[in-house]
Design a protein around this motif. Structure first.
Motif, PDB file in Angstrom:
ATOM      1  N   TRP A  58      -6.243  -4.045  -0.334  1.00  0.00           N
ATOM      2  CA  TRP A  58      -6.327  -2.596  -0.481  1.00  0.00           C
ATOM      3  C   TRP A  58      -6.989  -2.250  -1.799  1.00  0.00           C
ATOM      4  O   TRP A  58      -6.529  -2.667  -2.873  1.00  0.00           O
ATOM      5  CB  TRP A  58      -4.932  -1.991  -0.421  1.00  0.00           C
ATOM      6  CG  TRP A  58      -4.827  -0.514  -0.682  1.00  0.00           C
ATOM      7  CD1 TRP A  58      -4.158   0.084  -1.718  1.00  0.00           C
ATOM      8  CD2 TRP A  58      -5.360   0.556   0.106  1.00  0.00           C
ATOM      9  NE1 TRP A  58      -4.245   1.458  -1.607  1.00  0.00           N
ATOM     10  CE2 TRP A  58      -4.981   1.778  -0.504  1.00  0.00           C
ATOM     11  CE3 TRP A  58      -6.131   0.596   1.270  1.00  0.00           C
ATOM     12  CZ2 TRP A  58      -5.351   3.016  -0.001  1.00  0.00           C
ATOM     13  CZ3 TRP A  58      -6.498   1.832   1.778  1.00  0.00           C
ATOM     14  CH2 TRP A  58      -6.104   3.024   1.154  1.00  0.00           C
ATOM     15  N   LYS A  70      -9.699   3.765  -1.846  1.00  0.00           N
ATOM     16  CA  LYS A  70      -8.939   3.902  -0.598  1.00  0.00           C
ATOM     17  C   LYS A  70      -9.611   3.127   0.542  1.00  0.00           C
ATOM     18  O   LYS A  70      -9.817   3.629   1.640  1.00  0.00           O
ATOM     19  CB  LYS A  70      -8.785   5.376  -0.211  1.00  0.00           C
ATOM     20  CG  LYS A  70      -8.202   6.252  -1.305  1.00  0.00           C
ATOM     21  CD  LYS A  70      -6.799   5.813  -1.687  1.00  0.00           C
ATOM     22  CE  LYS A  70      -6.202   6.707  -2.756  1.00  0.00           C
ATOM     23  NZ  LYS A  70      -4.873   6.244  -3.225  1.00  0.00           N
ATOM     24  N   ILE A  98       0.860  -1.186   0.000  1.00  0.00           N
ATOM     25  CA  ILE A  98       0.000   0.000   0.000  1.00  0.00           C
ATOM     26  C   ILE A  98       0.895   1.233   0.000  1.00  0.00           C
ATOM     27  O   ILE A  98       1.690   1.424   0.928  1.00  0.00           O
ATOM     28  CB  ILE A  98      -0.925   0.026   1.235  1.00  0.00           C
ATOM     29  CG1 ILE A  98      -1.771  -1.250   1.300  1.00  0.00           C
ATOM     30  CG2 ILE A  98      -1.818   1.267   1.194  1.00  0.00           C
ATOM     31  CD1 ILE A  98      -2.626  -1.360   2.546  1.00  0.00           C
ATOM     32  N   ASP A  99       0.784   2.039  -1.055  1.00  0.00           N
ATOM     33  CA  ASP A  99       1.564   3.272  -1.169  1.00  0.00           C
ATOM     34  C   ASP A  99       3.060   3.035  -0.925  1.00  0.00           C
ATOM     35  O   ASP A  99       3.723   3.795  -0.222  1.00  0.00           O
ATOM     36  CB  ASP A  99       1.036   4.326  -0.194  1.00  0.00           C
ATOM     37  CG  ASP A  99      -0.393   4.748  -0.518  1.00  0.00           C
ATOM     38  OD1 ASP A  99      -0.785   4.659  -1.698  1.00  0.00           O
ATOM     39  OD2 ASP A  99      -1.116   5.156   0.412  1.00  0.00           O
ATOM     40  N   GLY A 100       3.564   1.955  -1.506  1.00  0.00           N
ATOM     41  CA  GLY A 100       4.997   1.687  -1.458  1.00  0.00           C
ATOM     42  C   GLY A 100       5.488   0.975  -0.214  1.00  0.00           C
ATOM     43  O   GLY A 100       6.648   0.552  -0.159  1.00  0.00           O
ATOM     44  N   GLN A 101       4.625   0.823   0.793  1.00  0.00           N
ATOM     45  CA  GLN A 101       5.003   0.086   1.992  1.00  0.00           C
ATOM     46  C   GLN A 101       4.403  -1.308   1.959  1.00  0.00           C
ATOM     47  O   GLN A 101       3.317  -1.523   1.411  1.00  0.00           O
ATOM     48  CB  GLN A 101       4.512   0.802   3.256  1.00  0.00           C
ATOM     49  CG  GLN A 101       5.246   2.091   3.587  1.00  0.00           C
ATOM     50  CD  GLN A 101       4.761   2.681   4.901  1.00  0.00           C
ATOM     51  OE1 GLN A 101       3.566   2.659   5.204  1.00  0.00           O
ATOM     52  NE2 GLN A 101       5.676   3.220   5.688  1.00  0.00           N
ATOM     53  N   ALA A 124      -7.237   0.473  -4.073  1.00  0.00           N
ATOM     54  CA  ALA A 124      -6.503   1.720  -4.296  1.00  0.00           C
ATOM     55  C   ALA A 124      -7.400   2.830  -4.847  1.00  0.00           C
ATOM     56  O   ALA A 124      -7.177   4.010  -4.550  1.00  0.00           O
ATOM     57  CB  ALA A 124      -5.330   1.472  -5.239  1.00  0.00           C
TER      58      ALA A 124
END
Length: 248
Positions: free
Chosen positions: A222, A227, A171-174, A224
């Motif tokens: 997730w 959200k 999620i968002d790069g993590q 995306a």
């Protein structure tokens, strides 16, 4: 208990680690016979992989009912684990068989198998790499086309290795990961392995009405576009949309 003591000990480390709770946004039906191993969201549907010999499958689920719209079973001698999307494929791994699978995301029909060393627990995509957890404190990075290993990163909580990394979601790069046999999700920096956040989902299993030692939190998805964050557990009759709360 050992893991909880390790977390408490590591918490004394001065490195800042965000702590979060949660609030339930909405709950949905979930098949209580599903030993959830992998979960992701794609184009309006959940995709779930389940475990147990003779009962492992990959399935496209209807969110509102929890029912499978399409599914493919794994061979009876294989114990299914995590899944992730790569292009038009679903890539999945097995626990101790050392066999991975590829399925069409459109039809769920098999596209081929591959082999890898060690156990398979969770998988996710980080950039162009497939990331695999194996129950240790390491995340293994692979080329998803060839399954050639690229590197390994050790997950650390307050500077100390943290094992039992299970189901994964990016999620968002993590990398978000369930810690097996606990109520915790951690957010991991995939470049360093450092844990940036600890999310405590205590009480969610009880709310779901799940019982038994195997019915642990497992499954992160997730959405995306909207959200939305979904979580569930093994043999849980509910799946939840949650939001983080009381982060500090």
């Amino acid at each position: 208990m050992i893991l909880f003591l390790a977390l408490a000990s590591a918490a004394a480390d001065p490195a800042p680690i965000e702590r979060c709770g949660y609030r339930i946004v909405r709950s949905y039906p979930h098949d209580a016979a599903s030993f959830t191993q992998g979960l992701f969201w794609q184009d309006g549907h959940l995709y779930e992989a389940t475990g147990q010999y003779g009962r492992s499958r990959v399935a496209r689920l209807d969110l509102e009912t929890g029912k499978a719209l399409a599914q493919t079973k794994l061979p009876a001698d294989q114990f299914g684990e995590g899944i992730t999307r790569w292009g038009e494929q679903i890539i999945g791994v097995t626990w101790q068989n050392g066999i991975g699978h590829r399925w069409s995301i459109e039809t769920l029909k098999p596209l081929g198998d591959f082999k890898y060393d060690g156990e398979g627990w969770g998988v996710t995509m980080v950039g162009d790499s497939l990331v695999l957890s194996d129950g240790s404190s390491d995340l293994k990075f692979f080329d998803p086309a060839t399954m050639a290993e690229q590197k390994r990163v050790t997950v650390r909580f307050g500077g100390r290795p943290l094992a039992m990394i299970n189901e994964l979601e990016t999620i968002d790069g993590q990398v978000w990961a369930n810690i097996w046999m606990t109520d915790f999700i951690v957010r991991i920096d995939p470049a360093t392995g450092d844990i940036a956040s600890l999310i405590d989902l205590s009480g969610l299993k009880a709310d779901a009405g799940a019982s038994g030692t195997d019915s642990v939190l497992n499954g992160i998805a997730w959405d995306a576009k909207k959200k939305r964050l979904f979580v569930t557990g093994k043999y849980w009759p509910k799946l939840y949309e949650i939001a983080l709360a009381d982060c500090r």
